[in-house]
Write a protein that holds these residues in place. Structure first.
Motif, short mmCIF file in Angstrom:
data_model
loop_
_atom_site.label_atom_id
_atom_site.label_comp_id
_atom_site.label_asym_id
_atom_site.label_seq_id
_atom_site.Cartn_x
_atom_site.Cartn_y
_atom_site.Cartn_z
N GLU A 1 5.94 -4.43 -10.19
CA GLU A 1 4.77 -3.58 -10.43
C GLU A 1 4.06 -3.26 -9.11
O GLU A 1 3.53 -2.16 -8.92
CB GLU A 1 3.80 -4.28 -11.39
CG GLU A 1 4.30 -4.31 -12.83
CD GLU A 1 3.38 -5.11 -13.75
OE1 GLU A 1 2.34 -5.63 -13.24
OE2 GLU A 1 3.69 -5.23 -14.95
N ILE A 2 4.03 -4.23 -8.20
CA ILE A 2 3.42 -3.98 -6.88
C ILE A 2 4.21 -2.90 -6.14
O ILE A 2 3.62 -1.98 -5.55
CB ILE A 2 3.38 -5.29 -6.06
CG1 ILE A 2 2.40 -6.28 -6.69
CG2 ILE A 2 2.96 -4.99 -4.61
CD1 ILE A 2 2.39 -7.65 -6.01
N GLU A 3 5.55 -3.00 -6.20
CA GLU A 3 6.38 -1.98 -5.56
C GLU A 3 6.13 -0.60 -6.17
O GLU A 3 6.01 0.40 -5.45
CB GLU A 3 7.87 -2.35 -5.70
CG GLU A 3 8.32 -3.45 -4.76
CD GLU A 3 9.83 -3.56 -4.72
OE1 GLU A 3 10.42 -3.11 -3.72
OE2 GLU A 3 10.40 -4.07 -5.70
N MET A 4 6.06 -0.55 -7.49
CA MET A 4 5.79 0.74 -8.15
C MET A 4 4.40 1.25 -7.79
O MET A 4 4.19 2.46 -7.63
CB MET A 4 5.94 0.59 -9.67
CG MET A 4 7.38 0.43 -10.13
SD MET A 4 7.56 0.48 -11.94
CE MET A 4 6.89 -1.13 -12.40
N GLY A 5 3.45 0.32 -7.61
CA GLY A 5 2.10 0.71 -7.22
C GLY A 5 2.10 1.37 -5.85
O GLY A 5 1.37 2.35 -5.62
N ILE A 6 2.90 0.83 -4.93
CA ILE A 6 3.02 1.42 -3.59
C ILE A 6 3.55 2.84 -3.70
O ILE A 6 3.05 3.77 -3.05
CB ILE A 6 3.93 0.55 -2.69
CG1 ILE A 6 3.26 -0.80 -2.41
CG2 ILE A 6 4.25 1.27 -1.39
CD1 ILE A 6 4.15 -1.77 -1.68
N GLU A 7 4.59 3.01 -4.54
CA GLU A 7 5.18 4.35 -4.72
C GLU A 7 4.17 5.33 -5.31
O GLU A 7 4.20 6.53 -5.01
CB GLU A 7 6.41 4.25 -5.62
CG GLU A 7 7.58 3.50 -4.99
CD GLU A 7 8.71 3.26 -5.97
OE1 GLU A 7 8.63 3.76 -7.12
OE2 GLU A 7 9.68 2.56 -5.59
N ARG A 8 3.25 4.83 -6.14
CA ARG A 8 2.24 5.71 -6.77
C ARG A 8 1.00 5.90 -5.89
O ARG A 8 0.07 6.60 -6.27
CB ARG A 8 1.82 5.13 -8.12
CG ARG A 8 2.90 5.18 -9.19
CD ARG A 8 2.30 4.96 -10.57
NE ARG A 8 1.64 3.66 -10.68
CZ ARG A 8 2.21 2.56 -11.15
NH1 ARG A 8 3.48 2.60 -11.55
NH2 ARG A 8 1.55 1.43 -11.23
N GLY A 9 1.01 5.26 -4.70
CA GLY A 9 -0.10 5.45 -3.78
C GLY A 9 -1.21 4.45 -3.92
O GLY A 9 -2.37 4.74 -3.58
N MET A 10 -0.92 3.26 -4.43
CA MET A 10 -1.96 2.22 -4.55
C MET A 10 -2.54 1.93 -3.17
O MET A 10 -1.84 1.91 -2.16
CB MET A 10 -1.34 0.94 -5.13
CG MET A 10 -2.36 -0.20 -5.32
SD MET A 10 -1.56 -1.78 -5.71
CE MET A 10 -0.86 -1.44 -7.33
N GLU A 11 -3.84 1.69 -3.10
CA GLU A 11 -4.50 1.39 -1.84
C GLU A 11 -3.89 0.12 -1.21
O GLU A 11 -3.58 -0.86 -1.90
CB GLU A 11 -6.00 1.18 -2.07
CG GLU A 11 -6.78 1.02 -0.78
CD GLU A 11 -8.24 0.72 -1.02
OE1 GLU A 11 -8.94 0.40 -0.04
OE2 GLU A 11 -8.68 0.79 -2.19
N ALA A 12 -3.73 0.16 0.13
CA ALA A 12 -3.07 -0.94 0.84
C ALA A 12 -3.77 -2.28 0.59
O ALA A 12 -3.11 -3.31 0.39
CB ALA A 12 -3.01 -0.63 2.33
#
Length: 530
Positions: free
Chosen positions: A403-414
């Motif tokens: 889910e963290i990886e998918m969040g990165i792909e969706r532009g989750m804040e660093a």
């Protein structure tokens, strides 16, 4: 008539030598020398040979051999040049010009002790008085190189302090506490023979061949790459054709096939003082296809992920062959880096290395998630099976991590990525180096979180201290400029003696212990503004 022809050939050869037309000079001397040898034999066969004439002929032959050796050395035909020197010294054992020439050739071949013997013998010749300054210069230079070859005590501080003005410093060939053994990673590898501190020089060696091209602000087009590759192959073939030892060592490199069946060469073969093996049949096996296969597997790009290029060469795209470096395998937990100075590569430990541990490079960016590293390893033609990859294969099966990886792909804040990862590691009881592995995999998020004032304000103490993250990542994957940069940027804002010493230690892992503290600070300043 024979003497008249000899005189004409000698005059022509000397003229060509003075004009630095080396190939033509060698050809003419090669006509003169057998004529002179034949004339000496005929003079000896006379009932009453003239001793003065014989002496004059011997001196002419000695000088011709010495001059041909000089021309051949300029063409880098060192093996043949040394043969000429030895023949000349059989005629006149203390011939100044020949001893000087032989000493310079041996120094070019990194055989410093033998070169010193030649220079010291040349000092005994009365002719040395007129060339004492030049001879003393070679003596001092050779002593320095011999010291470096024995100790590895390199110091390029002055060159760094001058901001890389002028030519790079002259470096010796050096092999430190390493040996070649069978590797569990792939085929053969380089291993530490004792405990080694971060920054310690493992070896230094000069390229067999290197080809460079100006980048011009962008990537090389396909045509330029093909031209570079062709020129590089020609250089390697040229070097191999002129030096039996180089041929032999190239022949010991992998061509990518039957890795585990290859013989393990003794490290002594790579030391400069080891004599060339003129009886080796390795070159007979080095047909054009094998050479291409060897270079395809072993050629090294200067500005790689595991390297720093100092000086004007940093403006170029360079590819070269450094034979001993070819035995270093990849790991996603690398412990060594390269520093390129001129045509030399200096390989040093990027973190502490234990005796018996294999020396490894990062062939690609290891500050990347497992999935991306797997893709990159496949493009290199292998699957990485290091301890970090094995650990991450287990932990990346967790739903929360995906889910963290998918969040990165969706532009989750660093900052959110870092917070969720740190909380996850706490719950999963990830400790020690394994924490460093995961932080390295998500380094892009850590870098952005610590570099952004907005992120720092929003997440505050929910983010782990930057210095502890830097420590754990460096312990896991060795020093890296991007990791060190975070520490330097924070040091610039807040200062601190402890942080400054930590930056210097990581700097030694990045650049090696081949410079004084002030020179290291200069490089770190350049890193911050790069």
């Amino acid at each position: 008539m024979a003497e008249e022809l000899m005189q004409q050939l000698r005059s022509k050869a000397t003229e060509l030598l003075l004009r630095e037309e080396w190939n033509e000079s060698v050809l003419v001397y090669s006509q003169f020398i057998p004529l002179c040898q034949d004339h000496i034999q005929k003079t000896r066969d006379l009932l009453q040979p003239d001793p003065d004439n014989l002496s004059r002929l011997h001196k002419s032959l000695c000088l011709a051999l010495s001059n041909r050796a000089e021309a051949r050395s300029r063409l880098r035909e060192f093996a043949q040049a040394l043969q000429d020197c030895d023949q000349a010294l059989k005629i006149e054992s203390a011939h100044f010009k020949t001893l000087l020439c032989k000493g310079k050739i041996l120094m070019s071949l990194n055989r410093y002790a033998m070169a010193l013997d030649c220079f010291r013998a040349a000092q005994l010749d009365p002719q040395s008085c007129g060339s004492s300054e030049s001879l003393n210069g070679y003596l001092e230079k050779c002593k320095k190189l011999e010291f470096l070859a024995k100790t590895g005590a390199f110091d390029i501080s002055d060159w760094i302090a001058s901001r890389f003005q002028g030519k790079p410093p002259e470096l010796a060939e050096y092999i430190g506490p390493v040996q070649i053994r069978k590797s569990e990673i792939s085929g053969r590898g380089l291993f530490a023979t004792k405990n080694i501190d971060a920054g310690t020089l493992l070896f230094a060696t000069k390229a067999v061949a290197i080809e460079r091209s100006i980048l011009g602000g962008g990537e090389l087009n396909e045509n330029a790459q093909l031209v570079m590759w062709k020129n590089f192959i020609d250089q390697v073939n040229n070097s191999a054709s002129k030096c039996p030892k180089t041929r032999n060592l190239i022949g010991k490199l992998s061509s990518g096939e039957d890795e585990f069946d290859l013989e393990v060469p003794d490290i002594s073969l790579f030391r400069p003082e080891t004599e060339e093996d003129g009886t080796s049949s390795c070159f007979e096996k080095l047909d054009s296809n094998r050479v291409l296969s060897i270079l395809d597997v072993n050629s090294i790009v200067e500005d790689g992920v595991s390297s720093k290029v100092l000086g004007k060469n940093s403006d170029y795209y360079g590819i070269g062959l450094w034979i001993l470096a070819c035995f270093i395998n990849h790991s996603c937990v690398p412990n060594a880096r390269r520093l390129h100075v001129g045509d030399h590569v200096l390989v040093h430990a990027s973190r502490d290395v234990k005796a018996g541990e294999e020396v490894t490079f990062a062939y690609f960016d290891v500050l990347s998630p497992l999935g991306k590293r797997k893709q990159m390893s496949k493009s290199w033609g292998f699957d990485c099976d290091c301890k970090r990859c094995k650990f991450e294969e287990g932990v990346f099966s967790r739903q929360e991590l995906r889910e963290i990886e998918m969040g990165i792909e969706r532009g989750m804040e660093a900052g959110g990525v870092v917070y969720r990862l740190e909380e996850g590691m706490r719950r999963w009881m990830v400790r020690g180096k394994e924490k460093g592995y995961l932080r390295a995999s998500f380094w892009a998020a850590f870098y952005e979180a610590y570099s952004s004032e907005k992120s720092a304000k929003r997440w505050g103490r929910r983010l782990p201290p930057a210095d502890s993250v830097v420590d754990s990542v460096a312990e896991a994957v060795g020093s890296d400029g991007r990791v060190l940069k975070i520490l330097l940027e924070r040091l610039k804002k807040s200062g601190g003696v402890v942080e400054a010493e930590k930056a210097l230690k990581l700097g030694r892992g990045l650049y090696g212990k081949v410079m004084k503290k002030q020179a290291m600070k200069t490089l770190l300043d350049l890193l911050v503004i790069s």
